[in-house]
Structure formats: structure tokens, C-alpha cells
Design a protein around this motif. Structure first.
Motif, PDB file in Angstrom:
ATOM      1  N   GLY A 156      -3.949  -0.414  -2.298  1.00  0.00           N
ATOM      2  CA  GLY A 156      -3.155  -1.413  -1.582  1.00  0.00           C
ATOM      3  C   GLY A 156      -4.033  -2.436  -0.894  1.00  0.00           C
ATOM      4  O   GLY A 156      -3.587  -3.544  -0.599  1.00  0.00           O
ATOM      5  N   THR A 214      -1.448   0.506   7.021  1.00  0.00           N
ATOM      6  CA  THR A 214      -0.750   1.630   6.391  1.00  0.00           C
ATOM      7  C   THR A 214      -1.689   2.812   6.200  1.00  0.00           C
ATOM      8  O   THR A 214      -1.363   3.948   6.532  1.00  0.00           O
ATOM      9  CB  THR A 214      -0.208   1.216   5.010  1.00  0.00           C
ATOM     10  OG1 THR A 214       0.586   0.070   5.177  1.00  0.00           O
ATOM     11  CG2 THR A 214       0.611   2.321   4.391  1.00  0.00           C
ATOM     12  N   ASN A 215      -2.877   2.521   5.641  1.00  0.00           N
ATOM     13  CA  ASN A 215      -3.823   3.597   5.369  1.00  0.00           C
ATOM     14  C   ASN A 215      -4.273   4.278   6.647  1.00  0.00           C
ATOM     15  O   ASN A 215      -4.488   5.485   6.672  1.00  0.00           O
ATOM     16  CB  ASN A 215      -5.040   3.040   4.625  1.00  0.00           C
ATOM     17  CG  ASN A 215      -4.751   2.923   3.155  1.00  0.00           C
ATOM     18  OD1 ASN A 215      -4.487   3.909   2.498  1.00  0.00           O
ATOM     19  ND2 ASN A 215      -4.752   1.707   2.657  1.00  0.00           N
ATOM     20  N   SER A 224      -3.382   5.875  -5.305  1.00  0.00           N
ATOM     21  CA  SER A 224      -3.932   5.959  -3.948  1.00  0.00           C
ATOM     22  C   SER A 224      -3.593   4.706  -3.146  1.00  0.00           C
ATOM     23  O   SER A 224      -3.651   3.586  -3.650  1.00  0.00           O
ATOM     24  CB  SER A 224      -5.447   6.102  -4.008  1.00  0.00           C
ATOM     25  OG  SER A 224      -5.996   5.767  -2.750  1.00  0.00           O
ATOM     26  N   ALA A 225      -3.208   4.932  -1.887  1.00  0.00           N
ATOM     27  CA  ALA A 225      -2.813   3.804  -1.047  1.00  0.00           C
ATOM     28  C   ALA A 225      -3.988   2.859  -0.796  1.00  0.00           C
ATOM     29  O   ALA A 225      -3.796   1.725  -0.373  1.00  0.00           O
ATOM     30  CB  ALA A 225      -2.251   4.302   0.278  1.00  0.00           C
ATOM     31  N   VAL A 250       2.402   8.155   4.706  1.00  0.00           N
ATOM     32  CA  VAL A 250       1.241   8.169   3.830  1.00  0.00           C
ATOM     33  C   VAL A 250       0.216   9.110   4.453  1.00  0.00           C
ATOM     34  O   VAL A 250      -0.128   8.951   5.614  1.00  0.00           O
ATOM     35  CB  VAL A 250       0.629   6.759   3.695  1.00  0.00           C
ATOM     36  CG1 VAL A 250      -0.652   6.799   2.890  1.00  0.00           C
ATOM     37  CG2 VAL A 250       1.627   5.801   3.080  1.00  0.00           C
ATOM     38  N   ALA A 308       0.830  -1.199   0.000  1.00  0.00           N
ATOM     39  CA  ALA A 308       0.000   0.000   0.000  1.00  0.00           C
ATOM     40  C   ALA A 308       0.868   1.254   0.000  1.00  0.00           C
ATOM     41  O   ALA A 308       0.623   2.194  -0.763  1.00  0.00           O
ATOM     42  CB  ALA A 308      -0.913  -0.014   1.220  1.00  0.00           C
ATOM     43  N   ALA A 309       1.910   1.258   0.837  1.00  0.00           N
ATOM     44  CA  ALA A 309       2.740   2.456   0.957  1.00  0.00           C
ATOM     45  C   ALA A 309       3.509   2.724  -0.324  1.00  0.00           C
ATOM     46  O   ALA A 309       3.628   3.873  -0.771  1.00  0.00           O
ATOM     47  CB  ALA A 309       3.699   2.296   2.127  1.00  0.00           C
ATOM     48  N   ALA A 335      -2.299  -3.752   4.769  1.00  0.00           N
ATOM     49  CA  ALA A 335      -2.580  -2.610   3.899  1.00  0.00           C
ATOM     50  C   ALA A 335      -3.485  -1.605   4.606  1.00  0.00           C
ATOM     51  O   ALA A 335      -3.289  -0.390   4.507  1.00  0.00           O
ATOM     52  CB  ALA A 335      -3.241  -3.105   2.611  1.00  0.00           C
ATOM     53  N   LEU A 342       1.671   4.365  -3.264  1.00  0.00           N
ATOM     54  CA  LEU A 342       1.555   5.816  -3.166  1.00  0.00           C
ATOM     55  C   LEU A 342       2.893   6.481  -3.455  1.00  0.00           C
ATOM     56  O   LEU A 342       2.978   7.401  -4.269  1.00  0.00           O
ATOM     57  CB  LEU A 342       1.051   6.208  -1.789  1.00  0.00           C
ATOM     58  CG  LEU A 342       0.801   7.702  -1.655  1.00  0.00           C
ATOM     59  CD1 LEU A 342      -0.451   8.092  -2.417  1.00  0.00           C
ATOM     60  CD2 LEU A 342       0.677   8.092  -0.205  1.00  0.00           C
ATOM     61  N   SER A 343       3.956   5.986  -2.798  1.00  0.00           N
ATOM     62  CA  SER A 343       5.216   6.727  -2.875  1.00  0.00           C
ATOM     63  C   SER A 343       5.928   6.532  -4.208  1.00  0.00           C
ATOM     64  O   SER A 343       6.646   7.404  -4.657  1.00  0.00           O
ATOM     65  CB  SER A 343       6.124   6.346  -1.714  1.00  0.00           C
ATOM     66  OG  SER A 343       6.623   5.052  -1.905  1.00  0.00           O
TER      67      SER A 343
END
Lengths: 335, 291
Positions: A82, A216-217, A78-79, A139, A68-69, A213, A72-73
Motif C-alpha cells: 500500500g 494503516t500499517n 501485504s499492506a 491490519v 493499504a488496508a 498508507a 490486505l483484506s
């Protein structure tokens, strides 16, 4: 009918929870509980039902979190993508791993999963061009309010519990249990043990990866030390499973609640009770006690592992009948 | 060429210590059939004992072998008697309970150490910590050499004990076939207690020997536990000869990995080696030689 009504009532209570309790702190704790319900359920499927003890749940959790991260990076996606992909990537990791390591039995399989966990932590630490190493990845959180996260976590937790319930009552579940009880006998009955163990592992990895995931969000920040942590993720997952009840559908839910509560009691010094007590009494000793209590949370985990294994090997749900008897007997004696 | 030889020497010397760690693990493995995931943490306890005696009394780390080994023997005996043996009688669904129990013990040991000594890095600086002898352009660390010699003699002593004495024979009997040994009148429970103590004492020796050239903090146990099980898997489970081979192999692999790939990879080499062995020679060294 009781089988349906009790969980349904519980689910309704959980749906109403954030509307009644508006304190962000308790909402945060409940999100953690729900996250752990999902991870614990995932752990329970491969370890409790199929008997292949997973010591490295953090490997799948961390892979999900990093998927997920990194979306985005690195890709500027969008995370939230993920969430489906994290589960998928965890399965992609689980597949070759299972293919290699399912020839190992009992403790050796457990050790191999432990090694997997460590390998991923090292990779995430060393490969700085991709994962930023120990610096971690930030994030931005999508929602300010905790309520959307709460419902997503609730959906994930409920989904994983329902998945366990459906799977274990199907033919698949019986295959899993037969593999746990006697792998050779299962094999000789014509069950393709590697195939079914693989299904079990992939389902588990998927659920745990999804939880990663979501983590992370929700948390908005990950680093290798947190998401690949042996103590805080892998051992915690085992504790959630064992305290609640190995190979029971609602065990992980119970275990998640108990474990997050214990963790928080230590981390916050009894929900700030010790600090208040220190202020009220004015004893300087209390400050030291508070400091020690907040430091002792890993120690408490270790002691809990020892205690639970010795006295409550099948968990609160699994040993409920004996537990109730002991408590009642104890009550009668004191009365 | 010089770099290669230097790496080779460093790897073998380190391997001697690793062998000592691995033998303790493999003994426990053979007799009890479980992997002791508190092994490195036991070593950490021994290192703290050594540190305390060095720091407050000024006792030489090598002299503390006489204290750290018996104390860890007692710790091992205690763990086996009160925590692991009672577990045999507990009915549970998962048979891996004992392994999990050792994880719990490891956590408790680490955290107790953190309580007493905090997380700070400690080290023991002796006159020979950084000394080295140079032979033909290759330097031999004095402390590592002494450690290597101690490790070798302890290993030889252990072998004599296992082969010649009654107790040693009983240990081997239980590790080959527990039930048959019990029928022959060996008290398997007692043997398990002794073995756990012995394994702990061996890893304690490794800890005391390592301290002058290493540093110390509460979390040091984890990496060494992992090294120990990599060694055990490399050598073949329950094989003492294999553990020596596994220890040296791991020492060499780490040394070469650190020299030719990068320092960051030192810890990962062992884990990759571990997975490779699981894939290609699942029985470890034991399967190749039948020792």
C-alpha cells in the motif's frame, strides 16, 4: 553552508533519537510528528506555494490508508504494498479532481476539496461490502517494536521535506509561486496554470497518500471516521502548515512538532501531570479539571486557529523575525 | 404516483427552510466575498437557545424566534467586529485566511456547546411535532408547513428590506462593488457587521423553525454548513433569488434521493449535486437567469 548543516545535524539527531529514547510512548509521539511532517509538507506544496488551499487533505490521506488496508483484506497482499500504491491511488484521485476543480479559484477551490473529503467519507461509510463501513478494517502490525516504523516514517518525512526543497528551488517552484501571487499574470506570461497546478496537486496528493498508507500499517486499524476526519486530519493539516509557516520548507516540520505536542498535552492532561497533581494534592477538583482538559482538545484547536490567523498569519518560521523581536522586547521590558 | 407526490411535497417544504439557511449564507458571501463555514454552527447555537427556553421556561419554539434571532444577530456582529474585520488588516500569504477563521469559529462554537450540553441528542417535543394534515392521500407535516410559511414570510420581509430601505440598498451596493460603495460614502465596515448579523439572524430563524421536527446535538452544525454552501453554489454566489432556488432544489434532490436511492445517500446527494453544478454550470442558477 548553514543551509545544509543545520538540517543535517537535525537529521542525525532524529536518526539517533530511538536509540537514545527507548520509551515506546515517546517513540510513538515522534512517529506521529514525522507522519505529520509529511502530510504538512504535502499540504504546504499545493496550498502554501501554489496558493490553492486544500481543505480536504483527509481525502488523499484516507484513500492512501484504505488502499493499504484493502490490499490486505481483499487481495491478501501485504499492506506494505500500500505504501507505493497508496501514493499512486491518491494521485489517480487527484488527477480528475484537479481537472474538474482547477477552474475554481480561491475559496471555491477550497470548498471543492472539502466536498471531496466528505464524499469519500460517505463512500467509505456506505460501501460496506468493500470497506466494512463504520466497523473499520483491522491490519495486523508487522513489527512489535516501534523502531522500524520510526525509520520508515523518518524516511518519508525527510523525503517530503527534501522534495519540497528541491521543487521550490527549481523552475517549477517559481511557477507555483507566480500562480499563487497572480494567476492571470502568470497565465499571460505563458505559464500553463492548470498544468502546473496539477503537478503541484499530484505531488501533494502522493505525499499525503503515502502518509495515509503508512498510518494503516502503523496503527493497524482504520475506519472512515478516523482517516477521513475533517477535524483530525484536514484541519490538523492546515494547522500544521499555518502554525509552522506557510510556504517555508521547514515550516511544516516545526508545525507538526508543535501541533502533536499540543494535541498530546490536551489528550493526556499535560502528559499525566494533572493526574499526578490531583493525587499529590488530594483535591477532588483536579479530576474534573483533568476530564475537561482532555475533552477540550478540539476546542483548543479552534482557538488556536483563530489566534494564529490573527497574530501569526505566516507561522512560527515565516514570522520568526517579528516573533523574535517581540519576545526580546518583552524580555527587556520585564527585566 | 402517490409516493412521488409525497416526496415532492416533502422536498419543497424542506426546501423552504434550506432557502432560509442559504439566503443568510449568500448575503454574507455577497458582501464579504467569503464563504462562512461557521454558518451551520450558528444555527446550532440558535437551536440550543430555542431548546433552553423550551425546556426550562416552556416557551414555544416559534415564540423563541424573537429571542434566538436577536441573540444570533449579536453573535454575528461580535464575530464580524472582533474577528473578521481585524483580519482585513493582517498581512498574510494566503488570502483564504478568512474562510479558515470561520472554520475555527465553527469549531469553537461546537465545542462550547459540547461542554455545556454534552454530546447527547436532544429534541423538542411539541403537540404539533408529529401532527399532519392529509389532503388526497398526501400528508403535510404541520410543523414543516408552519416552518415553510415562516420561512417564506421572512424571505419576503428580507427582500422588502433589501429593496426599499436605505440600509438594504447599502448592503446591495457593497455586495455589487465594495470600493464604489465606499466612494459613495457608505461605511463598508459597518455594512459588513450588519450583514453578518443579518445572516446569522436568518440562519437562527431556520434553526428555531427546524427544531420541533429535528433533533439536536453539538455536531449538527457541520452537515448544515455543507448544505448551506451547496445551496449557495447551486444558486450562484451572492444571489438571493438563486439561494431560494438552490434551497428548494437541494430539498427536492435530498427528498428524491432518500426515497428512490436510499436513506444513506441523503447527505451524499447534495455533495454530488455540488460537484455536478461546478462542472456543468459553474455560475449556478444565477448564470442561467442573470438575476
Amino acid at each position: 553552508m548553514k543551509r545544509v548543516y543545520v538540517p543535517l545535524a537535525l537529521l542525525i539527531v532524529l536518526i539517533l533519537f530511538p536509540l537514545v529514547v527507548t520509551d515506546a510512548y515517546y517513540q510513538h509521539l515522534m512517529i506521529l510528528v514525522l507522519l505529520w511532517v509529511a502530510i504538512g509538507s504535502g499540504w504546504n506544496l499545493i496550498s502554501g506555494y501554489t496558493g490553492q488551499v486544500l481543505f480536504g487533505a483527509a481525502a488523499f490521506f484516507g484513500v492512501g490508508a484504505y488502499t493499504a488496508a484493502l490490499l490486505l483484506s481483499k487481495l491478501d497482499v501485504s499492506a506494505w504494498w500500500g505504501l507505493p500504491l497508496g501514493g499512486l491511488v491518491a494521485v489517480l484521485i487527484a488527477f480528475p479532481f484537479g481537472w474538474i476543480c482547477f477552474r475554481l479559484r480561491g475559496p471555491y477551490f477550497a470548498l471543492a476539496t472539502l466536498a471531496l473529503n466528505e464524499i469519500f467519507r460517505h463512500i467509505a461509510t456506505i460501501w460496506e461490502s468493500l470497506t466494512e463501513g463504520m466497523v473499520g478494517i483491522l491490519v495486523m502490525q508487522t513489527f512489535i517494536s516501534k523502531i522500524p516504523y520510526y525509520y520508515i516514517a523518518l524516511a518519508l518525512a525527510a523525503g517530503s521535506v527534501i522534495m519540497i526543497d528541491v521543487v521550490t528551488r527549481s523552475r517549477l517552484g517559481y511557477y507555483f509561486v507566480s500562480i499563487r501571487e497572480d494567476q492571470d499574470a502568470a497565465e499571460s506570461m505563458g505559464i500553463n496554470t492548470v498544468y502546473y497546478k496539477m503537478i503541484s496537486l499530484c505531488l501533494s496528493a502522493c505525499v499525503i497518500g503515502l502518509a495515509g498508507a503508512l498510518y494503516t500499517n502503523y496503527m493497524g486499524f482504520i475506519d472512515p471516521k478516523v482517516v477521513f476526519s475533517l477535524h483530525d486530519i484536514s484541519i490538523m493539516a492546515i494547522l500544521v502548515g499555518i502554525v509552522g509557516g506557510v510556504s517555508t520548507v521547514y515550516g511544516p516540520a516545526m508545525g507538526a512538532f508543535i501541533m502533536v505536542a499540543i494535541q498530546e498535552v490536551f489528550r493526556s492532561g499535560g502528559f499525566g501531570l494533572l493526574v499526578k497533581l490531583g493525587k499529590a494534592t488530594g483535591w477532588p477538583v483536579m479530576a474534573t479539571v483533568t476530564k475537561y482538559v482532555s475533552e477540550a482538545h478540539v476546542l483548543s484547536f479552534g482557538l488556536l486557529v483563530i489566534f494564529v490567523i490573527l497574530y501569526l498569519p505566516n507561522g512560527v518560521v515565516g514570522d520568526w523575525s517579528t516573533l523574535r523581536k517581540t519576545l526580546l522586547f518583552w524580555k527587556r521590558e520585564t527585566a | 404516483m402517490e409516493v412521488f407526490l409525497q416526496t415532492l411535497v416533502a422536498g419543497i417544504l424542506k426546501g423552504g427552510l434550506y432557502a432560509l439557511i442559504g439566503i443568510g449564507m449568500t448575503l454574507i458571501m455577497g458582501v464579504m466575498g467569503i464563504i462562512n463555514l461557521a454558518h451551520g454552527q450558528m444555527m446550532m447555537v440558535a437551536m440550543y437557545i430555542t431548546y433552553v427556553f423550551f425546556h426550562y421556561i416552556g416557551l414555544d419554539p416559534y415564540a423563541t424566534l424573537l429571542i434566538s434571532m436577536p441573540s444570533l444577530f449579536l453573535l454575528g456582529v461580535f464575530i464580524q467586529m472582533f474577528l473578521l474585520n481585524p483580519l482585513m488588516k493582517v498581512e498574510s500569504i494566503l488570502p483564504e485566511n478568512q474562510v479558515l477563521m470561520t472554520v475555527g469559529i465553527g469549531m469553537v462554537l461546537t465545542e462550547i456547546a459540547r461542554f455545556i450540553f454534552t454530546s447527547n441528542y436532544l429534541s423538542v417535543k411539541t403537540s404539533y411535532s408529529t401532527a399532519a394534515i392529509h389532503i388526497g392521500g398526501i400528508s403535510f407535516s404541520v410543523a414543516l408547513m408552519i416552518a415553510f410559511i415562516f420561512a417564506c414570510s421572512l424571505t419576503v420581509g428580507l427582500f422588502v428590506f433589501l429593496i426599499k430601505t436605505d440600509l438594504g440598498r447599502s448592503i446591495r451596493a457593497v455586495s455589487q462593488d465594495g470600493e464604489a460603495a465606499e466612494i459613495m460614502g457608505i461605511n463598508a465596515e459597518q455594512i459588513k457587521i450588519v450583514t453578518m448579523g443579518l445572516g446569522a439572524a436568518l440562519v437562527a430563524a431556520a434553526g428555531s423553525l427546524l427544531l420541533p421536527i429535528y433533533y439536536l446535538f453539538p455536531d449538527i452544525g457541520g452537515p448544515f454548513t455543507r448544505k448551506a454552501f451547496v445551496i449557495t453554489i447551486l444558486g450562484g454566489l451572492g444571489s438571493t433569488v438563486g439561494a431560494i432556488f438552490g434551497g428548494v432544489a437541494l430539498g427536492l434532490a435530498e427528498a428524491f434521493g432518500a426515497t428512490y436511492i436510499g436513506m444513506d445517500f441523503e447527505d451524499m446527494i447534495g455533495l454530488i449535486l455540488f460537484l455536478l453544478v461546478l462542472i456543468f454550470i459553474p455560475g449556478g442558477f444565477k448564470r442561467l437567469t442573470k438575476v
